[in-house]
Motif scaffolding. Structure first.
Motif, mmCIF file in Angstrom:
data_model
loop_
_atom_site.group_PDB
_atom_site.id
_atom_site.type_symbol
_atom_site.label_atom_id
_atom_site.label_comp_id
_atom_site.label_asym_id
_atom_site.label_seq_id
_atom_site.Cartn_x
_atom_site.Cartn_y
_atom_site.Cartn_z
ATOM 1 N N UNK A 1 0.844 -1.181 0.000
ATOM 2 C CA UNK A 1 0.000 0.000 0.000
ATOM 3 C C UNK A 1 0.884 1.237 0.000
ATOM 4 N N UNK A 2 0.930 1.904 -1.137
ATOM 5 C CA UNK A 2 1.792 3.081 -1.203
ATOM 6 C C UNK A 2 1.137 4.285 -0.576
ATOM 7 N N UNK B 1 -0.069 8.514 8.008
ATOM 8 C CA UNK B 1 0.467 8.917 6.703
ATOM 9 C C UNK B 1 1.905 8.443 6.549
ATOM 10 N N UNK B 2 2.406 8.493 5.356
ATOM 11 C CA UNK B 2 3.780 8.074 5.098
ATOM 12 C C UNK B 2 4.765 8.892 5.913
ATOM 13 N N UNK C 1 -1.246 -1.463 9.186
ATOM 14 C CA UNK C 1 -2.455 -0.654 9.374
ATOM 15 C C UNK C 1 -3.286 -0.615 8.106
ATOM 16 N N UNK C 2 -2.601 -0.398 7.006
ATOM 17 C CA UNK C 2 -3.337 -0.258 5.745
ATOM 18 C C UNK C 2 -3.954 -1.575 5.330
ATOM 19 N N UNK D 1 -2.354 14.250 4.745
ATOM 20 C CA UNK D 1 -1.259 15.162 4.436
ATOM 21 C C UNK D 1 -1.438 15.714 3.021
ATOM 22 N N UNK D 2 -1.322 17.044 2.881
ATOM 23 C CA UNK D 2 -1.670 17.679 1.611
ATOM 24 C C UNK D 2 -0.909 17.112 0.425
#
Lengths: 506, 505
Positions: B34-35, B97-98, B108-109, B149-150
């Motif tokens: 999962x990227x 987030x990454x 998690x993903x 995250x934007x």
């Protein structure tokens, strides 16, 4: 919604006569009185034959052979038509009148093409739901017809006092109970429809109440048509919009573009939301609370409505006489200004609305505003809101939100007024006079008064509707349908050439 | 371009072998990476998990979803919901987030991905469940999308391949005024605009937040959310439809089927929480149409308002009638009595008109007529506060809904004072509640004030437990509790035990 009325009710109606006469004959044959009985039985027989004769001619109507009919009809019609010139409300629903209307005036062919989107019968028509309201007020849903002729036949047989048009279903509505899965019967497409009804204006209408209308309050409908029509064309890009007079005190819009017909419920809801401006019930106070600067659609609407506001509202409706002025005060933003106006108006309660409207600005510029927060801009915005509250279209939004909502067909007769639900030409919407729309009795009389022949110069037969004041309306409808069909045809062709429009998949 | 196969397994991944040999071939499952944090859930999971994981992951997600639903019932605003959900999400379904450099991002993903698909199985069986599931998943997605995250969000969106046409500079200049007015922003903020068919952004059209021209909607960058969310819902709805069709194949399975059945049962609609036992109040004799006027003092404000309107105009519009009829049904008024009640109330109307245009609706609400399912279900259930609060606002001449929501403050205050509430402090607090859109809180406050003596009494003598005095979220609970409190000592104290719980949520 009331449905589930057994279709049998109509059959029994038409059989009543025959059954009765059978009983009579039985009675007579059982009475063992030979000599006097014979002539009586004869007379009964004659009566029976009469009845059967009638039935025969009925079947001839139903088989829709126009030439034969036009020869027979005048003699038959002259009797019911003559007393009909004296209009009394009960006669509109008279079965003879309605039968003659469906037989001679109703433009079945145009209606068929309109819904079928092609000259040859397709499922667009065959799977379309019609709902009949019969003379005994029974309501028959899920009627459908393969062709215009079959449709006409049932209208003549049942003489509905009116009928409504529903969606095109995934299967023939008449077969819905024979399908193996209930889910395979679902509505697919229907015109996007709008319903504007005068009842929604009752709180600001001063000239009439309830079911009655006059030219003054028709202005509300005119304004609504103008605003909606331009928005549907310019904003949503629809082209084929048919406006129809509802027969008494409102108007319907049928947006017939393919793109509109295929909208699902959530999209329909969002269009209804786009047009809905007045929020809140009678206790909600100020009902227009829009964001300023106005959305382009509202800005444009306001430009159109401003002109009408002065004449149609301030002068004709005069909405703020006497104690009604309180509502106006409640809509204003500034307490000091309100108090000043209240004082002024209390001293002369009969002051006309035009002056009261002017007073607001006069007092405001004269410094009656409390300088705390209300500036001239707030006041201007409040005034814009008020103009919108009194002029902006009030839609019966529920009608537009559902794909499977039924709406009364164009060209049927309004049972209460006898007027035909004729299309309204938006190019001449100002000139449309709801009280000048022909009634069914008037039209039938016009056929009788027709002095010209039955054949045109080019040898074509003149239809009965062409002899009446219904002609311009049918002609208008025919042009509308032709335009729709043309687009529909090229649409199909283009799809085929390009191998399908990718957007169609959505 | 065919876009219907998001949810199909990539054809290249299918075992490409002759079907005769398929049964001997080793199944190829692929562990997905999962990227991105966000997921459209287009590709179903293919790896193996244990039964225990299957169940716990699903339960965790379910917990999140039901909390989200509770938020919407309580009328929490979007910000309040986001704040409230932060802890719950962190506990049950964390998704970082990454940039957070979490240790087990992939775990998690994966959990998020799998639990989504498990619940899909559990909630695709009926139309009702599907709609609810789709609504809640959309809410969850929206929440996460906003908090993302934007930069990462932008990257993710660019992988979606949504067909958006950018508005050129020339066109932008031409219509800049309209764009600014529609988007409610100042002219100076220069930003990117997209042009899409308006059907793709129904939400924005509905609220008039985009400029429309010839069927195209001009969507500003900041409204991207709505586009992405609409697309998410659309794909999910389609996928649920497909899942529903595939579901019967699971019938034979005795490992998953019980778990799934259990999951969907614990997710029953709160609307169904209304039971017929609430209709019968011990001590209250059979209600007749004539008794309504005197009982109206025990009605919640929404019903009192309808009742007053009915008495004032001798008429009520459709939705008002429906709301009131169902309520009356809920307090135990029989169909016959209800028809009599309406007939007498519409005293300006001819009998013919009433029989033709009104009677059917009353009978329909009671399930006396109508389709099979309507009759079997004995008509609709009385509306809950949640239902009343989420309905569209009443239009001109209409008077249904919750007065705390639909009335202006002044009218509300007048109405409350007319019912005998004159306590200044209370009225002030109610105003605050209403401004914060906490309508049911205001209503409960009024209830507690109007019954303060009786509540004190039952609390003191311990005849009512705190369960019996739980927050009221149904007009019929309001009536029942109010009636019982006002008739204490008539041999019915304590009769509500346990029944308050059914109204929970």
């Amino acid at each position: 919604m009331p449905h589930s009325i057994s279709p049998e009710s109509s059959h029994t109606m038409s059989q009543v006569d025959t059954i009765k006469s059978e009983e009579q004959t039985q009675d007579i044959s059982m009475a063992d009185a030979p000599s006097p009985a014979a002539p009586e039985a004869d007379s009964v027989k004659v009566n029976l034959e009469d009845l059967f004769d009638d039935d025969d001619s009925d079947q001839e109507f139903a088989s829709s052979a126009p030439q034969v009919k036009s020869e027979e009809d005048p003699s038959q019609l002259s009797q019911p038509a003559a007393p009909l010139n004296v209009t009394s409300k009960s006669t509109y629903s008279d079965p003879d009148i309605m039968r003659a209307f469906y037989q001679r005036l109703f433009p079945f062919r145009h209606l068929f093409q309109w819904l079928n989107h092609s000259a040859t019968p397709t499922n667009d028509f065959a799977h379309r739901e019609f709902a009949f309201t019969l003379p005994n007020d029974a309501y028959l849903r899920y009627q459908s017809f393969a062709t215009a002729d079959l449709f006409r036949k049932q209208c003549l047989a049942q003489i509905p006092s009116r009928f409504e048009i529903g969606p095109v279903y995934s299967a023939n509505p008449r077969d819905r109970k024979t399908l193996r899965q209930a889910s395979s019967f679902r509505p697919l497409t229907k015109e996007l429809v709008f319903d504007i009804d005068m009842t929604d204006y009752d709180d600001i209408r001063t000239c009439c109440t309830g079911a009655s209308i006059c030219h003054k309050c028709w202005a509300f409908i005119t304004m609504a048509i103008k605003v909606l029509d331009v928005a549907l064309r310019d904003d949503f890009g629809f082209k084929h919009i048919l406006w129809v007079y509802s027969g008494r005190r409102g108007a319907h819009a049928w947006v017939c573009d393919k793109r509109a017909r295929e909208l699902d419920d959530s999209r329909r809801r969002s269009i209804a939301g786009y047009f809905e401006l007045l929020k809140g019930g009678d206790q909600g106070g100020k009902r227009v609370n829009v964001r300023h600067p106005l959305h382009p659609h509202l800005e444009r609407s306001l430009d159109t409505l401003k002109e009408h506001f002065h004449t149609s509202i301030l002068l004709e409706q005069d909405p703020w006489v006497e104690e009604k002025a309180e509502h106006l005060l409640n809509l204003l933003p500034d307490a000091t200004l309100k108090a000043a106006l209240q004082k002024k108006w209390d001293s002369s309660p009969s002051r006309p609305s035009v002056s009261k409207w002017a007073d607001i600005n006069a007092l405001a510029t004269a410094g009656a505003l409390s300088n705390t927060k209300t500036g001239p801009r707030e006041l201007l915005e409040a005034r814009e809101d008020i103009v919108l509250e009194y002029t902006y279209p009030r839609l019966d939004a529920e009608v537009s939100k559902k794909l499977n909502h039924l709406l009364k067909s164009p060209f049927v007769i309004h049972p209460g007024t006898g007027r035909v639900c004729v299309p309204i030409d938006t190019r001449k919407v100002e000139d449309f006079d709801p009280l000048g729309v022909p009634t069914v009795t008037q039209l039938l009389a016009e056929i009788n008064e027709w002095k010209g022949g039955d054949v045109k110069e080019d040898g074509k037969k003149i239809h009965d509707w062409e002899k009446t004041s219904l002609k311009p309306y049918v002609d208008f409808f025919a042009v509308f349908v032709a335009g729709l069909l043309k687009d529909e045809k090229t649409g199909v062709k283009r799809e085929r050439e390009e191998g399908g429009d990718p957007m169609e998949l959505f | 371009m065919i876009r219907h196969d998001y949810s199909r397994v990539d054809p290249k991944r299918r075992a490409n072998i002759h079907h005769n040999k398929k049964q001997f071939a080793k199944a190829e499952f692929q562990q997905q990476t999962y990227e991105h944090r966000l997921n459209y859930y287009d590709v179903p999971p293919t790896a193996e998990i244990t039964l225990e994981e299957f169940e716990t992951w699903a339960i965790n997600r379910l917990k999140v979803l039901s909390e989200l639903e509770a938020c919407s019932f309580r009328n929490r605003s979007q910000d309040e919901t986001a704040e409230y959900m932060t802890n719950i999400l962190a506990k049950h379904l964390p998704l970082r987030s990454n940039s957070s450099r979490g240790q087990n991002l992939q775990e998690e993903r994966k959990k998020d991905h799998y639990s989504h698909f498990i619940l899909r199985l559990a909630f695709s069986s009926t139309e009702d469940l599907r709609r609810r599931f789709s609504r809640l998943e959309t809410a969850l997605f929206r929440l996460r999308f906003k908090s993302d995250d934007l930069k990462e969000r932008k990257e993710w969106v660019s992988t979606l391949n949504l067909e958006w046409e950018e508005v050129g500079d020339a066109e932008k200049a031409e219509i800049s005024k309209q764009l600014a007015a529609a988007g409610n922003m100042k002219k100076e903020d220069d930003q990117e605009w997209f042009k899409v068919d308006w059907e793709r952004v129904p939400e924005l059209v509905d609220q008039r937040r985009v400029f429309l021209k010839r069927g195209k909607a001009y969507v500003p960058q900041k409204e991207q959310l709505s586009l992405v969310v609409a697309e998410f819902t659309k794909r999910l709805d389609e996928a649920l439809e497909l899942t529903a069709r595939a579901l019967p194949r699971l019938d034979e399975d005795d490992r998953l089927a019980p778990i799934l059945a259990h999951l969907s049962q614990s997710f029953t609609a709160p609307d169904a929480a209304y039971t017929s036992s609430d209709a019968s109040i011990d001590g209250l004799s059979t209600i007749t149409s004539g008794a309504i006027d005197s009982l109206a003092t025990n009605f919640p404000l929404c019903m009192q308002s309808l009742h007053n309107k009915l008495r004032a105009d001798s008429h009520l519009k459709h939705y008002g009638r429906l709301q009131y009829t169902l309520f009356l049904k809920g307090i135990g008024l029989s169909l016959e009595e209800c028809i009599i009640f309406w007939r007498r109330s519409f005293k300006l109307m001819t009998d013919d008109k009433f029989q033709k245009e009104y009677k059917y609706n009353i009978r329909h609400a009671y399930g006396d007529v109508g389709g099979d399912s309507n009759r079997r279900g004995r008509g609709y259930s009385p509306y809950s506060c949640q239902k009343i609060l989420t309905e569209p606002l009443p239009g001109p001449g209409q008077s249904h809904g919750c007065p705390y929501r639909t009335f202006t403050q002044d009218n509300l205050m007048t109405m409350l004072q007319r019912t005998g509430i004159n306590d200044r402090d209370l009225l002030k607090t109610i105003k605050e509640d209403v401004t914060k859109q906490r309508y049911h809180v205001a209503c409960n406050r009024v209830f507690e004030h109007a019954h303060r003596k009786e509540i004190k009494k039952v609390k003191d003598d311990g005849s009512w437990t705190s369960n019996d005095l739980d927050t009221i979220v149904h007009p019929n609970t309001y009536f029942k509790r109010s009636w019982l409190l006002k008739h204490l000592g008539e041999g019915n104290a304590g009769m509500v035990n346990g029944k308050g719980e059914q109204m929970e949520m």
